[in-house]
Design an enzyme around this catalytic site. Sequence first.
Site, PDB file in Angstrom:
ATOM      1  N   ASP A 189      -3.468  23.275  -7.037  1.00 13.98           N
ATOM      2  CA  ASP A 189      -3.475  24.642  -7.211  1.00 13.98           C
ATOM      3  C   ASP A 189      -2.989  24.728  -8.844  1.00 13.98           C
ATOM      4  OD1 ASP A 189      -4.266  24.417  -4.942  1.00 13.98           O
ATOM      5  OD2 ASP A 189      -3.381  26.291  -4.172  1.00 13.98           O
ATOM      6  N   GLU A 423       6.225  19.413   2.558  1.00 19.09           N
ATOM      7  CA  GLU A 423       5.044  19.613   2.050  1.00 19.09           C
ATOM      8  C   GLU A 423       5.046  18.726   0.609  1.00 19.09           C
ATOM      9  OE1 GLU A 423       4.769  23.788   0.719  1.00 19.09           O
ATOM     10  OE2 GLU A 423       2.573  23.604   0.210  1.00 19.09           O
TER      11      GLU A 423
HETATM   12  C1  2M8 Z   1      -1.522  25.160  -1.367  1.00 19.57           C
HETATM   13  O1  2M8 Z   1      -2.707  26.115  -1.729  1.00 19.57           O
HETATM   14  C2  2M8 Z   1      -2.592  27.463  -1.072  1.00 19.57           C
HETATM   15  C3  2M8 Z   1      -3.452  28.390  -1.723  1.00 19.57           C
HETATM   16  O2  2M8 Z   1      -4.890  28.011  -1.006  1.00 19.57           O
HETATM   17  C4  2M8 Z   1      -1.148  28.379  -1.683  1.00 19.57           C
HETATM   18  O3  2M8 Z   1      -0.666  27.752  -2.619  1.00 19.57           O
HETATM   19  O4  2M8 Z   1      -0.876  29.523  -1.088  1.00 19.57           O
HETATM   20  C5  2M8 Z   1      -2.296  24.148  -1.787  1.00 19.57           C
HETATM   21  O5  2M8 Z   1      -1.279  23.036  -1.877  1.00 19.57           O
HETATM   22  C6  2M8 Z   1      -3.329  23.433  -1.357  1.00 19.57           C
HETATM   23  O6  2M8 Z   1      -4.017  22.218  -1.508  1.00 19.57           O
HETATM   24  C7  2M8 Z   1      -3.152  23.511   0.394  1.00 19.57           C
HETATM   25  O7  2M8 Z   1      -4.615  23.212   0.953  1.00 19.57           O
HETATM   26  C8  2M8 Z   1      -2.733  24.759   0.838  1.00 19.57           C
HETATM   27  C9  2M8 Z   1      -2.339  24.782   2.335  1.00 19.57           C
HETATM   28  O8  2M8 Z   1      -1.517  23.369   2.522  1.00 19.57           O
HETATM   29  O9  2M8 Z   1      -1.517  24.799   0.027  1.00 19.57           O
END
Ligand code: 2M8
Length: 461
Positions: A189, A423
């Site tokens: 992102d 994460e």
């Molecule tokens: C992160 O993305 C979300 C939005 O979709 C966020 O930042 O709130 C990213 O690392 C994405 O790749 C991942 O799928 C998601 C959930 O793990 O988190």
Amino acid sequence: MLDDLLPITVAKTEMSAELWNSAVRVLDTNWAGDHMVPSRRLYPHQWSWDAAFIAIGLAYVNPTRAWRDLRSLFEAQWPDGRVPHIVFDPATAEADYFPGPAFWDVPAYGARAARGSTGIVQPPMHAIAAWDVYRHAAAHGAACAQQARTELEWLYPRLVAQQTYLTGRRDLGGGGLAGIVHPWESGLDNSPGWDAAMANVPADLTLLHTYRRRDLDVSDAAHRPTDVDYARYVGLVLSYRAERYSDSGLLDRHAFVVECPAFNSILASAELALAQIAGELGRPAEAVAHRDRAERITTAIVRRLWNPATGMFHARDVRTGTLTPAHCVSGLLPLMLPDLPAEHVEAIMTEARSARFGLTELPVTSYDRTAPDFDTRRYWRGPIWINVNWLLRRGLLVHGFRDEAEDLRTAMVRLVHRNGHFEYFHPVTGEGLGAPTFSWTAALSLDLLADRSVPAYARAA
Ligand code: 2M8
């Protein structure tokens, strides 16, 4: 006793037993009935590409849940074939995640309309996951093998529709690649790879008065995107939402349209996985068509995203026709493609071995270690992520770099064993960052421990 839980392919050491069992516990904790959450507090819904990585690990310990998770996701597929990047859980309050279902306000679709979803996508990892889960199902006995066959048959047309959407309506630049319309679609992102294109997106900070960020309540602001970036994220959703998430004429009215090398490499690899699936399901002509599509996407990646001056792949801003100058891990991932020409493979290996990404006892970083804006904590702007390293390892295996692949596998396994199923990880100290019990880190740890070899569709297949 712990060792008894390890499959025979996993080396019986104390470290692998500890890591295996801690990973299983994370996946048990994060199971939410018919889907897995990436983490309980920060991400309390179902995410698209997370579900694929998670299924790959669940295949070893609970294939029924792997299939259930994929099925839940595809039940929320839109009639145009898009698979939403989040499927919302109605048991989670709107206030517990922003932007939630009320903000996205998508048209109601299908059996799972009640759950709501976002209107954007994520990298199409699912065919790769489905094929991996299917291949492992037989190890769990005849009933699981039969279930796998039924699930694969159910998924196949839906996976094809997902690819058709991405290679059709989403070929916004007309050059044979899928364009993403929001950084969230990349999965990477906050990557510096989007900075150049994002500079042209208006940042209306007043949007953050109307819509309150929720991520900062549950994580450290120094790790998360800035308010300026977040205001742009919100503005981009509003722009796409205004036309009911239609893709026609998007290039003329939407401020962010980018072709990402990682997204498109996954898109091409998905075609190769679909070729395997079609073969297995007795559809040889479709298998050939999938292989042809993979080849065409590979050619387009080389034609549109390669920068001979840097010797690596970069994201293209489709609106301006320029490649981002940033060196990001996404530019290494075309290594996954078996038909990548030898000169490009060699150049990627030079970059991967260089001081910018160089594999030490730690896996590779999400961004160039030598860049002045390399950030050790902010997410996707420096830290180490297991999923992209897992993809890179796959690329190393596809092209026969077995020593490097084994070094990378060992580095990932040690990192997670020492620090936990975080994460992401600090690129210098290895400290765990972000959500502490993160599903895809746990799931991919299982896969790395089980240490399977070259993917079936590697060069010789
Ligand atoms: C992160 O993305 C979300 C939005 O979709 C966020 O930042 O709130 C990213 O690392 C994405 O790749 C991942 O799928 C998601 C959930 O793990 O988190």
